[in-house]
Scaffold this motif. Structure first.
Motif, PDB file in Angstrom:
ATOM      1  N   GLY A  30       0.885  -1.296  -0.131  1.00  0.00           N
ATOM      2  CA  GLY A  30      -0.112  -0.161  -0.070  1.00  0.00           C
ATOM      3  C   GLY A  30       0.982   1.259  -0.115  1.00  0.00           C
ATOM      4  N   ILE A  31       1.863   1.166   0.975  1.00  0.00           N
ATOM      5  CA  ILE A  31       2.834   2.444   0.862  1.00  0.00           C
ATOM      6  C   ILE A  31       3.459   2.546  -0.340  1.00  0.00           C
ATOM      7  CG2 ILE A  31       4.592   3.501   1.989  1.00  0.00           C
ATOM      8  CD1 ILE A  31       3.797   2.037   4.422  1.00  0.00           C
ATOM      9  N   MET A  32       3.920   1.364  -1.015  1.00  0.00           N
ATOM     10  CA  MET A  32       4.481   1.482  -2.299  1.00  0.00           C
ATOM     11  C   MET A  32       3.658   1.931  -3.434  1.00  0.00           C
ATOM     12  SD  MET A  32       6.946   0.535  -4.411  1.00  0.00           S
ATOM     13  CE  MET A  32       8.107  -0.827  -3.678  1.00  0.00           C
ATOM     14  N   GLU A  33       2.451   1.812  -3.341  1.00  0.00           N
ATOM     15  CA  GLU A  33       1.429   2.521  -4.371  1.00  0.00           C
ATOM     16  C   GLU A  33       1.145   3.790  -4.099  1.00  0.00           C
ATOM     17  OE1 GLU A  33       0.835   0.849  -7.019  1.00  0.00           O
ATOM     18  OE2 GLU A  33       0.417  -1.082  -6.614  1.00  0.00           O
ATOM     19  N   ALA A  34       1.263   4.435  -2.615  1.00  0.00           N
ATOM     20  CA  ALA A  34       1.007   5.638  -2.459  1.00  0.00           C
ATOM     21  C   ALA A  34       2.322   6.469  -2.792  1.00  0.00           C
ATOM     22  CB  ALA A  34       0.854   5.798  -0.820  1.00  0.00           C
ATOM     23  N   ASP A  35       3.461   5.862  -2.668  1.00  0.00           N
ATOM     24  CA  ASP A  35       4.665   6.401  -3.121  1.00  0.00           C
ATOM     25  C   ASP A  35       4.813   6.785  -4.464  1.00  0.00           C
ATOM     26  OD1 ASP A  35       7.473   7.419  -2.417  1.00  0.00           O
ATOM     27  OD2 ASP A  35       8.184   5.615  -3.150  1.00  0.00           O
ATOM     28  N   ARG A  36       4.355   5.797  -5.416  1.00  0.00           N
ATOM     29  CA  ARG A  36       4.214   5.947  -6.864  1.00  0.00           C
ATOM     30  C   ARG A  36       3.341   7.188  -7.108  1.00  0.00           C
ATOM     31  NH1 ARG A  36       3.662  -0.513  -7.846  1.00  0.00           N
ATOM     32  NH2 ARG A  36       5.763  -0.997  -8.101  1.00  0.00           N
ATOM     33  N   ILE A  37       2.153   7.240  -6.473  1.00  0.00           N
ATOM     34  CA  ILE A  37       1.184   8.437  -6.763  1.00  0.00           C
ATOM     35  C   ILE A  37       1.824   9.596  -6.253  1.00  0.00           C
ATOM     36  CG2 ILE A  37      -0.985   9.094  -5.998  1.00  0.00           C
ATOM     37  CD1 ILE A  37      -1.898   6.396  -5.506  1.00  0.00           C
ATOM     38  N   ALA A  38       2.484   9.682  -5.193  1.00  0.00           N
ATOM     39  CA  ALA A  38       3.048  10.772  -4.811  1.00  0.00           C
ATOM     40  C   ALA A  38       4.344  11.280  -5.813  1.00  0.00           C
ATOM     41  CB  ALA A  38       3.712  10.809  -3.520  1.00  0.00           C
ATOM     42  N   GLN A  39       4.908  10.381  -6.138  1.00  0.00           N
ATOM     43  CA  GLN A  39       6.073  10.772  -7.278  1.00  0.00           C
ATOM     44  C   GLN A  39       5.227  11.456  -8.640  1.00  0.00           C
ATOM     45  OE1 GLN A  39       9.373   8.152  -7.905  1.00  0.00           O
ATOM     46  NE2 GLN A  39       8.630   7.074  -6.126  1.00  0.00           N
ATOM     47  N   ARG A  40       4.267  10.712  -9.075  1.00  0.00           N
ATOM     48  CA  ARG A  40       3.692  11.305 -10.335  1.00  0.00           C
ATOM     49  C   ARG A  40       2.862  12.821  -9.945  1.00  0.00           C
ATOM     50  NH1 ARG A  40       1.363   6.073 -11.036  1.00  0.00           N
ATOM     51  NH2 ARG A  40      -0.634   6.819 -10.350  1.00  0.00           N
ATOM     52  N   MET A  41       2.199  12.772  -8.836  1.00  0.00           N
ATOM     53  CA  MET A  41       1.862  14.045  -8.736  1.00  0.00           C
ATOM     54  C   MET A  41       3.027  15.274  -8.480  1.00  0.00           C
ATOM     55  SD  MET A  41      -0.570  12.879  -5.486  1.00  0.00           S
ATOM     56  CE  MET A  41      -0.763  14.535  -4.554  1.00  0.00           C
ATOM     57  N   SER A  42       4.070  14.875  -7.965  1.00  0.00           N
ATOM     58  CA  SER A  42       5.183  15.699  -7.628  1.00  0.00           C
ATOM     59  C   SER A  42       5.633  16.246  -8.988  1.00  0.00           C
ATOM     60  CB  SER A  42       6.060  15.237  -6.898  1.00  0.00           C
ATOM     61  OG  SER A  42       5.662  15.015  -5.675  1.00  0.00           O
ATOM     62  N   GLU A  43       5.409  15.611 -10.193  1.00  0.00           N
ATOM     63  CA  GLU A  43       5.931  15.831 -11.384  1.00  0.00           C
ATOM     64  C   GLU A  43       4.956  16.882 -12.061  1.00  0.00           C
ATOM     65  OE1 GLU A  43       5.800  12.156 -13.901  1.00  0.00           O
ATOM     66  OE2 GLU A  43       7.363  11.176 -12.674  1.00  0.00           O
ATOM     67  N   GLU A  44       4.034  17.364 -11.477  1.00  0.00           N
ATOM     68  CA  GLU A  44       2.954  18.337 -12.308  1.00  0.00           C
ATOM     69  C   GLU A  44       3.368  19.680 -11.601  1.00  0.00           C
ATOM     70  OE1 GLU A  44       1.146  17.818 -14.737  1.00  0.00           O
ATOM     71  OE2 GLU A  44       1.600  15.583 -14.842  1.00  0.00           O
ATOM     72  N   ASP A  45       3.489  20.666 -12.418  1.00  0.00           N
ATOM     73  CA  ASP A  45       3.822  22.114 -11.734  1.00  0.00           C
ATOM     74  C   ASP A  45       2.394  22.729 -11.194  1.00  0.00           C
ATOM     75  OD1 ASP A  45       6.049  22.604 -12.200  1.00  0.00           O
ATOM     76  OD2 ASP A  45       6.013  23.924 -13.696  1.00  0.00           O
ATOM     77  N   ALA A  46       1.107  22.183 -11.698  1.00  0.00           N
ATOM     78  CA  ALA A  46      -0.009  22.578 -11.030  1.00  0.00           C
ATOM     79  C   ALA A  46      -0.148  22.085  -9.482  1.00  0.00           C
ATOM     80  CB  ALA A  46      -1.134  22.014 -11.993  1.00  0.00           C
ATOM     81  N   ASN A  47       0.463  21.125  -9.212  1.00  0.00           N
ATOM     82  CA  ASN A  47       0.471  20.632  -7.823  1.00  0.00           C
ATOM     83  C   ASN A  47       1.378  21.529  -6.827  1.00  0.00           C
ATOM     84  OD1 ASN A  47      -1.691  18.617  -8.409  1.00  0.00           O
ATOM     85  ND2 ASN A  47       0.083  17.243  -8.817  1.00  0.00           N
ATOM     86  N   TRP A  48       2.395  21.948  -7.290  1.00  0.00           N
ATOM     87  CA  TRP A  48       3.536  22.611  -6.768  1.00  0.00           C
ATOM     88  C   TRP A  48       2.839  23.906  -6.712  1.00  0.00           C
ATOM     89  CZ3 TRP A  48       7.179  20.752  -3.951  1.00  0.00           C
ATOM     90  CH2 TRP A  48       7.725  19.465  -4.257  1.00  0.00           C
ATOM     91  N   PHE A  49       2.045  24.482  -7.528  1.00  0.00           N
ATOM     92  CA  PHE A  49       1.664  25.987  -7.572  1.00  0.00           C
ATOM     93  C   PHE A  49       0.454  25.962  -6.481  1.00  0.00           C
ATOM     94  CE2 PHE A  49      -1.837  28.856  -8.810  1.00  0.00           C
ATOM     95  CZ  PHE A  49      -1.245  30.067  -8.809  1.00  0.00           C
ATOM     96  N   ARG A  50      -0.244  24.904  -6.547  1.00  0.00           N
ATOM     97  CA  ARG A  50      -1.367  24.625  -5.257  1.00  0.00           C
ATOM     98  C   ARG A  50      -0.869  24.403  -3.905  1.00  0.00           C
ATOM     99  NH1 ARG A  50      -5.156  19.474  -5.945  1.00  0.00           N
ATOM    100  NH2 ARG A  50      -3.308  18.542  -5.644  1.00  0.00           N
ATOM    101  N   GLN A  51       0.314  23.700  -3.858  1.00  0.00           N
ATOM    102  CA  GLN A  51       1.070  23.710  -2.492  1.00  0.00           C
ATOM    103  C   GLN A  51       1.511  25.012  -2.041  1.00  0.00           C
ATOM    104  OE1 GLN A  51       3.118  20.303  -1.106  1.00  0.00           O
ATOM    105  NE2 GLN A  51       4.926  21.309  -1.118  1.00  0.00           N
ATOM    106  N   ASN A  52       2.244  25.639  -3.061  1.00  0.00           N
ATOM    107  CA  ASN A  52       2.954  26.967  -2.555  1.00  0.00           C
ATOM    108  C   ASN A  52       2.025  27.994  -2.331  1.00  0.00           C
ATOM    109  OD1 ASN A  52       5.110  25.952  -3.179  1.00  0.00           O
ATOM    110  ND2 ASN A  52       5.547  26.495  -5.219  1.00  0.00           N
TER     111      ASN A  52
END
Length: 316
Positions: free
Chosen positions: A211-233
């Motif tokens: 389950g953590i392996m899957e969450a880690d993969r999702i987190a890595q994909r999410m982190s490739e998107e500038d829109a997600n960093w813009f939202r976090q920032n």
């Protein structure tokens, strides 16, 4: 040729999973891997195997700074009819969190009660992952509350409130992975997934838990998107601005009270200034982000009548 500029701090940087919107996104992709991650986390929290579950309808994520005021819980129903609401609280908001969680669990139980002549209701769980200590005197990894009498006798155990303390679990960093419990692994993942100095350790944890392996993969994909960093920032900036405003209001109120030489002046100055800022913030939420006056007033802590008055003046 210059490389394309990106908001991602580094090619391997990971979004902060302790941010409520990122936490929710990990578990609500509607994919097999996201469901596996959610099922694994809930199983770790409850200490039993969850065979299957389904996401319940919930409010969508909002890609604006105003989302910091929204509720980003994950609502699910298990295969046996039990329900759970899971949320991340990355910071102590300085309100009665015990009462808040109890009320939310009670609402969940009421919604899960079956219609008919008997009092039939499957168990419900309000699960909160806290990046702070719920009680100063209790720093347990997890606290599980049910309704009991003074002698410890329980009722029907239908209502369950669970707090998971990340500050306690994160101290286990460096512990051999094979010595960790599933809950500890999840707590360490949430605590250090975005810490590049702990990347290898987090990878070891992920490899040990599907389950953590899957969450880690999702987190890595999410982190490739500038829109997600813009939202976090944007959320980070909004919170910093809000904290700065509150600090300025407190200082202004204290100065006014001291100048008048009355303790009452301190309290009134802070209260008045805070209310004005809250109303202003509510106006921004309504006018710029389309929130209803009722929701904006509630989330910003402003009196609804004052918000309606300000809207009327602004529209005149």
């Amino acid at each position: 040729m210059n490389e394309k500029q990106t908001l991602r701090p580094s090619p391997t940087a990971i979004l902060n999973p302790r941010l409520d919107v990122n936490f929710k996104t990990l578990f609500t992709q509607g994919t097999k891997e996201s469901d596996t991650a959610l099922q694994s986390f809930i199983s770790a929290a409850l200490g039993r195997k969850i065979k299957s579950l389904k996401l319940d309808p919930n409010e969508p994520a909002v890609d604006t700074p105003s989302q910091m005021q929204m509720s980003f819980d994950v609502a699910v129903t298990f295969d046996d009819g039990e329900k759970a609401s899971i949320e991340m609280q990355g910071r102590d908001r300085e309100y009665d969190y015990a009462a808040r969680s109890e009320v939310q669990a009670a609402r969940l139980l009421n919604n899960n009660a079956k219609k008919g002549g008997k009092w039939q209701a499957n168990k419900v769980y309000q699960i909160s992952v806290l990046n702070f200590h719920f009680k100063n005197g209790d720093k347990s990894e997890m606290a599980w509350y049910t309704m009991k009498d003074g002698k410890g006798n329980g009722l029907a155990d239908r209502l369950n409130v669970i707090f998971i303390d990340l500050l306690t679990i994160k101290r286990l960093v460096g512990t051999p992975v094979e010595s960790l419990t599933p809950l500890q692994k999840w707590g360490l993942f949430f605590s250090y997934a975005d810490d590049e100095s702990k990347t290898e350790y987090v990878r070891q944890i992920a490899k040990s838990e599907e389950g953590i392996m899957e969450a880690d993969r999702i987190a890595q994909r999410m982190s490739e998107e500038d829109a997600n960093w813009f939202r976090q920032n944007s959320i980070d900036i909004a919170r910093r601005d809000r904290n700065a405003e509150l600090s300025a209001v407190r200082e202004k109120g204290m100065k006014k009270g001291l100048e008048e030489g009355r303790a009452k002046g301190i309290a009134e100055g802070i209260a008045l200034g805070a209310q004005e800022k809250a109303v202003e913030a509510a106006l921004v939420a309504v006018k710029e982000f389309g929130a209803s006056p009722e929701i904006a007033a509630e989330k910003m802590g402003a009196p609804l009548d004052k918000v309606l008055e300000a809207l009327a003046v602004a529209s005149a």
